[in-house]
Every structure is written in structure tokens, then in C-alpha cells.
Scaffold this motif. Structure first.
Motif, PDB file in Angstrom:
ATOM      1  N   VAL A 140       0.832  -1.204   0.000  1.00 24.06           N
ATOM      2  CA  VAL A 140       0.000   0.000   0.000  1.00 24.06           C
ATOM      3  C   VAL A 140       0.864   1.251   0.000  1.00 24.06           C
ATOM      4  CG1 VAL A 140      -1.593   1.368   1.408  1.00 24.06           C
ATOM      5  CG2 VAL A 140      -2.027  -1.053   1.071  1.00 24.06           C
ATOM      6  N   GLU A 141       1.938   1.217   0.758  1.00 24.05           N
ATOM      7  CA  GLU A 141       2.831   2.382   0.820  1.00 24.05           C
ATOM      8  C   GLU A 141       3.412   2.696  -0.549  1.00 24.05           C
ATOM      9  OE1 GLU A 141       6.945   3.853   3.097  1.00 24.05           O
ATOM     10  OE2 GLU A 141       6.048   1.885   3.537  1.00 24.05           O
ATOM     11  N   GLU A 142       3.790   1.661  -1.310  1.00 24.89           N
ATOM     12  CA  GLU A 142       4.349   1.873  -2.648  1.00 24.89           C
ATOM     13  C   GLU A 142       3.292   2.414  -3.610  1.00 24.89           C
ATOM     14  OE1 GLU A 142       7.585  -1.400  -3.570  1.00 24.89           O
ATOM     15  OE2 GLU A 142       5.848  -2.327  -2.566  1.00 24.89           O
ATOM     16  N   LEU A 143       2.087   1.904  -3.506  1.00 20.83           N
ATOM     17  CA  LEU A 143       1.005   2.404  -4.352  1.00 20.83           C
ATOM     18  C   LEU A 143       0.715   3.867  -4.051  1.00 20.83           C
ATOM     19  CD1 LEU A 143      -1.461  -0.636  -4.108  1.00 20.83           C
ATOM     20  CD2 LEU A 143       0.070  -0.082  -6.015  1.00 20.83           C
ATOM     21  N   ALA A 144       0.713   4.197  -2.761  1.00 19.32           N
ATOM     22  CA  ALA A 144       0.447   5.576  -2.339  1.00 19.32           C
ATOM     23  C   ALA A 144       1.542   6.516  -2.839  1.00 19.32           C
ATOM     24  CB  ALA A 144       0.333   5.644  -0.820  1.00 19.32           C
TER      25      ALA A 144
END
Length: 246
Positions: free
Chosen positions: A100-104
């Protein structure tokens, strides 16, 4: 192989319509023009009154392999028609799970926003949960081919130009089909269309061929999903007649 789908994808637009004879002639020209779009020999699907992410062109032409549309339609994953959801899917990978952090980070959006949308997308099958807050995108969800917005108008070229320019938000290019334009107006119109990399047909003749523009990835994906949904009842029908012209 060419498909001509007579499907209703939006409510009739308000405003004064052409005289029937003029409208019919321009629409015939517009449909025939789609057959000479770049790559149309590989596959072409033309849909009237397609309700895109923004606006409703007279015709929208899909150029590409129709098998890719069929594969999407046969998938159990419902169409992803929300722009923000399409944005999440655009940065998600098919072969590599992203956190999720990478997508964000890729979208410059808050993690909480991504996490909430990811859960809803997993519920519909549009994302696959790999555990630990990591996700992959199913390969069936991807932009397919190219979309051309085709608009037919009479006389008022400035109004026509304003309208087709709105389609550039999601369409790879537009084609404007017009008649009743003076020589001086035609010169001004051509200059604007060339600046847009658009296509122009005047009095049944190609004046400028469309070139691919730049469209945000999430808008391309959203438009592809909407188009697959709009053609759902036609492409997979074994009784459907192939060919635009009889």
C-alpha cells in the motif's frame, strides 16, 4: 474484422439536432472514416453515443484486437468505472506485488485512501490480496487498443472544436466530421485541429489524420473499462452480424 454495435449507452443529448438527411449523411461518413483509422485493419469496434468518462461522442471507435475486449467481458470482475479506482489499478503491477505504501507513493495519495480502495477492489476481484498489505492486479484489467472519439457537426466549427477537445481527457485522439464550413473558417479550424493532433474530415474528405495524444493512465484505463462494459451485449453474441456496411 469490424463490428458495428448499435447499442444505447447514454440518454439522448439535449439541443437542436441536424436535419435528418444531413445527420444521416454525416454519420455515414463518420462510420466509414473509422475504417481508415491507424491500425483499423487489425480490429475495429464502433459504438454510437458511448458515454465516456467525460462527454458523449457521436461515435467511439476502438482500434485493436477484439479478442482483448472479449477476454475482459468474459471475466468475472465487474467494470472499474471510477477514476480513483482506475488510478490505483494503473500503478498496481500484474507480476509483482506492491505494498500500500508503494502504491500511495506512486500516486502521491494518502495511504489511508489507497488502503480503503484496495479493500473494495479486492472484494470485486479487481485486485488480488497477496497478504501483508501487498496487492497485484489481474492481467485482464488493462488498457486495450486505442479509442477515437468521432463527432459530426454542421457549420458551427468553434462549438464543435470545444466539444471534441473535452474528449481528449480520455480518448487517444478525436476526429471531427463537418460540412457547411466556409473556406476561411476551414483554414482556421484546420490550424486548431493540427495543434491538437486531431483528425478532420470536411465535406466527406480527410483533411487531417489523427495522431495519438497523451492521456493520463488512469483515464485510459477508466475509458477502456467503460467501453468494455458498453459493448458487453454485442461482441459475444453469436447471432451478431459482422461488418459496418451490408
Amino acid at each position: 474484422m469490424t463490428y458495428a454495435l448499435q447499442v444505447e449507452t447514454s440518454a439522448p443529448r439535449p439541443g437542436k439536432r441536424f436535419e435528418p438527411i444531413h445527420e444521416r449523411q454525416l454519420h455515414e461518413i463518420a462510420v466509414r472514416a473509422s475504417e481508415s483509422l491507424p491500425g483499423a485493419a487489425r480490429g475495429l469496434v464502433v459504438v454510437p453515443e458511448f458515454a465516456g468518462p467525460i462527454g458523449v461522442p457521436d461515435f467511439t471507435a476502438f482500434v485493436g484486437k477484439t479478442t482483448s475486449l472479449l477476454a475482459r467481458q468474459r471475466s468475472s470482475v465487474p467494470p472499474v468505472i471510477n477514476e480513483l479506482d482506475a488510478g490505483v489499478l494503473t500503478v498496481a503491477h500484474v507480476g509483482r506485488a506492491l505494498h500500500v505504501e508503494e502504491l500511495a507513493q506512486a500516486l502521491a495519495w494518502p495511504e489511508a485512501t489507497i488502503a480503503g480502495r484496495a479493500k473494495r477492489l479486492v472484494a470485486t476481484g479487481a485486485l488480488i490480496d497477496q497478504g501483508g498489505g501487498r496487492y497485484v492486479r489481474p492481467s485482464v484489467i488493462a488498457p486495450r487498443g486505442r479509442l477515437y472519439a468521432i463527432e459530426a457537426k454542421i457549420e458551427d466549427w468553434r462549438s464543435a472544436l470545444r466539444q471534441v477537445r473535452t474528449y481528449r481527457v480520455w480518448a487517444d485522439a478525436y476526429v471531427l466530421v463537418m460540412t457547411g464550413v466556409s473556406e476561411r473558417s476551414a483554414q482556421n479550424l484546420l490550424a486548431e485541429v493540427l495543434r491538437d493532433k486531431g483528425g478532420l474530415i470536411l465535406d466527406g474528405q480527410w483533411i487531417a489524420r489523427p495522431r495519438l495524444g497523451e492521456v493520463k493512465a488512469r483515464r485510459r484505463l477508466q475509458a477502456a473499462e467503460l467501453f468494455a462494459a458498453a459493448t458487453l451485449t454485442g461482441l459475444d453474441d453469436p447471432a451478431f452480424t459482422l461488418g459496418i456496411h451490408s
